[in-house]
Design a protein around this motif. Sequence first.
Motif, PDB file in Angstrom:
ATOM      1  N   LEU A   1       0.854  -1.184   0.000  1.00  0.00           N
ATOM      2  CA  LEU A   1       0.000   0.000   0.000  1.00  0.00           C
ATOM      3  C   LEU A   1       0.887   1.229   0.000  1.00  0.00           C
ATOM      4  CD1 LEU A   1      -2.570  -1.101   2.753  1.00  0.00           C
ATOM      5  CD2 LEU A   1      -2.714  -1.431   0.276  1.00  0.00           C
ATOM      6  N   GLU A   2       0.640   2.157  -0.912  1.00  0.00           N
ATOM      7  CA  GLU A   2       1.443   3.393  -0.993  1.00  0.00           C
ATOM      8  C   GLU A   2       0.547   4.564  -0.638  1.00  0.00           C
ATOM      9  OE1 GLU A   2       5.188   2.263  -3.180  1.00  0.00           O
ATOM     10  OE2 GLU A   2       4.469   4.320  -2.825  1.00  0.00           O
ATOM     11  N   LEU A   3       0.821   5.195   0.500  1.00  0.00           N
ATOM     12  CA  LEU A   3      -0.003   6.346   0.895  1.00  0.00           C
ATOM     13  C   LEU A   3       0.759   7.610   0.582  1.00  0.00           C
ATOM     14  CD1 LEU A   3      -2.553   7.447   2.305  1.00  0.00           C
ATOM     15  CD2 LEU A   3      -1.345   7.202   4.480  1.00  0.00           C
ATOM     16  N   SER A   4       0.146   8.479  -0.220  1.00  0.00           N
ATOM     17  CA  SER A   4       0.779   9.776  -0.478  1.00  0.00           C
ATOM     18  C   SER A   4      -0.178  10.861  -0.011  1.00  0.00           C
ATOM     19  CB  SER A   4       1.091   9.926  -1.960  1.00  0.00           C
ATOM     20  OG  SER A   4      -0.097   9.829  -2.682  1.00  0.00           O
ATOM     21  N   GLY A   5       0.372  12.028   0.336  1.00  0.00           N
ATOM     22  CA  GLY A   5      -0.471  13.091   0.887  1.00  0.00           C
ATOM     23  C   GLY A   5      -0.771  12.792   2.339  1.00  0.00           C
ATOM     24  N   THR A   6      -1.195  13.835   3.053  1.00  0.00           N
ATOM     25  CA  THR A   6      -1.311  13.639   4.496  1.00  0.00           C
ATOM     26  C   THR A   6      -2.704  13.871   5.052  1.00  0.00           C
ATOM     27  OG1 THR A   6      -0.561  15.892   4.690  1.00  0.00           O
ATOM     28  CG2 THR A   6       1.081  14.164   5.114  1.00  0.00           C
ATOM     29  N   GLY A   7      -3.528  14.592   4.336  1.00  0.00           N
ATOM     30  CA  GLY A   7      -4.826  14.911   4.938  1.00  0.00           C
ATOM     31  C   GLY A   7      -5.935  14.884   3.913  1.00  0.00           C
TER      32      GLY A   7
END
Length: 506
Positions: free
Chosen positions: A342-348
């Motif tokens: 899983l690649e999470l980009s961005g924070t909010g």
Amino acid sequence: MGGPRYDLLVIGGGINGAGVAADAAGRGLSVCLVEQGDLASGTSQASSKLIHGGLRYLEHFEFRLVREALLEREVMLDRAPHIVWPLRFVLPEADGLRSRLRVQAGLFLYDHLARRRRIPASRAIDLTADPAGGVLRSDLRRGFSYWDCWVDDARLVVLNARLAAMHGAQIRTRTRVTALARGDEAWTATLDVGGRRETCQARVVVNAAGPWADRAAALARDNAAAGAVHLRLVKGSHIVVPRIAGAEDGFLFQNIDGRVVFVLPFETAFTLIGTTDVAISGSPAEATCSAEEEDYLLAAANRFLARPLERGDIIWRFAGVRPLQADEDQSNPSALSRDYALELSGTGAGTAMLSIIGGKVTTYRRLAEAVMDRLAPLFPGLRPAWTASRHLPGGDIPNGDFGLYVEGLSRLYAWIPEVMMLALARRHGTATREVIGDARRLDDMGSLFPGGLSAREVGYLVANEWAMTADDILWRRTKAGLHATLAGCEEAVKGAVCALLPSNRP
Ligand SMILES: Cc1cc2nc3c(=O)[nH]c(=O)nc-3n(C[C@H](O)[C@H](O)[C@H](O)COP(=O)(O)OP(=O)(O)OC[C@H]3O[C@@H](n4cnc5c(N)ncnc54)[C@H](O)[C@@H]3O)c2cc1C
């Protein structure tokens, strides 16, 4: 700009997108799932249709994946006993390939890596005495049996979409995301709905676009908002032949290139043989089963079968594209990890995009839970995991006893032919009664088609399962297309089903 606003926009109506949509909606999030074609029209309709630990992956030391997958067999048997059932596999010993000791060690691990309740253990078998031996060359005398599970992959996707919708999710097929723009509170997604442009907003985007995941991630106009996704695309093909006489078990044949090939009972009348591993670089939508792959699969099966198959036996073939994690050090496509990342980009809200890379049909539910774990900080108050103990629609069969359930249905609807009853129950489980509705005799079911399909069921699939075209009905909601092909009336059936559809689309 604007349009409806959701907590989560899920791009992709394959097993991973549908699984995430169901999990998220059941935890109280507002969810929209968009699929550019039909549900399961990507890789998820083209798998080997196994809920399996993946015996072969032990050779690549993928113990985490194998253990998780082995555990899911039991979970899925409970959740959906109409579309998931145990299947015995026979693994004949083959000279010059893996040693008996090595196979035994692998099966020992397979039996013990995860707790089993309903799945029997492996054992050595004498092929001269076992009924499965009759399918094989007479000089093959020893082997092993072990168990995994069969699943109707396309229906698994549809049932997850239904579960999502039951919890309020919007399921939009034939809807393609063409652009993604970051915002202060929400993403704005531009959608192409059959040539019409629409927009919607979502706090978080889940990119479940399978082999298109790199392209979906690149749709974000501000690249800082979406990390690059690196995939290796590996095509896998299957061929289908009329049921090989006596081949009621699954078979695992070792091939001389070190790979393995499955020979599997498929529907009631067919045998499915696969698969291949061919690295590709073109569009996933254009992947087809090549003549070389057909020859490869025939040769791999014929090394073991008592009656060799010929090209002319093939009545259907299909290809799917595995979206695997890129690994610069690995040139052999068969050796690339089948695990997910899983690649999470961005924070909010408005910037977060979570991309799914890889994954198996088998582990989609666990993958969805992992997605929710990653997104939990963005959604305070998110409800806990819930899907493990929840039936999929139609799966609430008393004690999970499918055979007994069908017997009961057959008594209740004695006017429905046995083959049709079984087909309906396999597709719909406890929702079969809903499909039959107020019909009191066979005529009330309307036109009848091969594979136990009827005009009444077509109506049900259109009304409840987002089916829009004849292909949706004949090749994904059901496999009636295959039965029609065997009967030599595929075009006529397609035309007749098409005429029943509001959209009139092939
Ligand atoms: C030959 C083969 C055999 C396999 N056998 C097994 C097996 O036996 N058991 C097992 O557990 N796993 C198996 N797998 C793996 C499994 O099939 C895949 O990992 C799984 O189906 C991937 O699902 P997905 O949802 O990620 O992708 P997909 O099913 O491809 O779904 C992605 C969807 O996203 C949609 N999409 C893409 N871009 C957009 C956009 N811009 N807007 C809207 N929609 C978009 C596509 O149309 C597609 O439907 C096999 C795979 C292959 C290829």
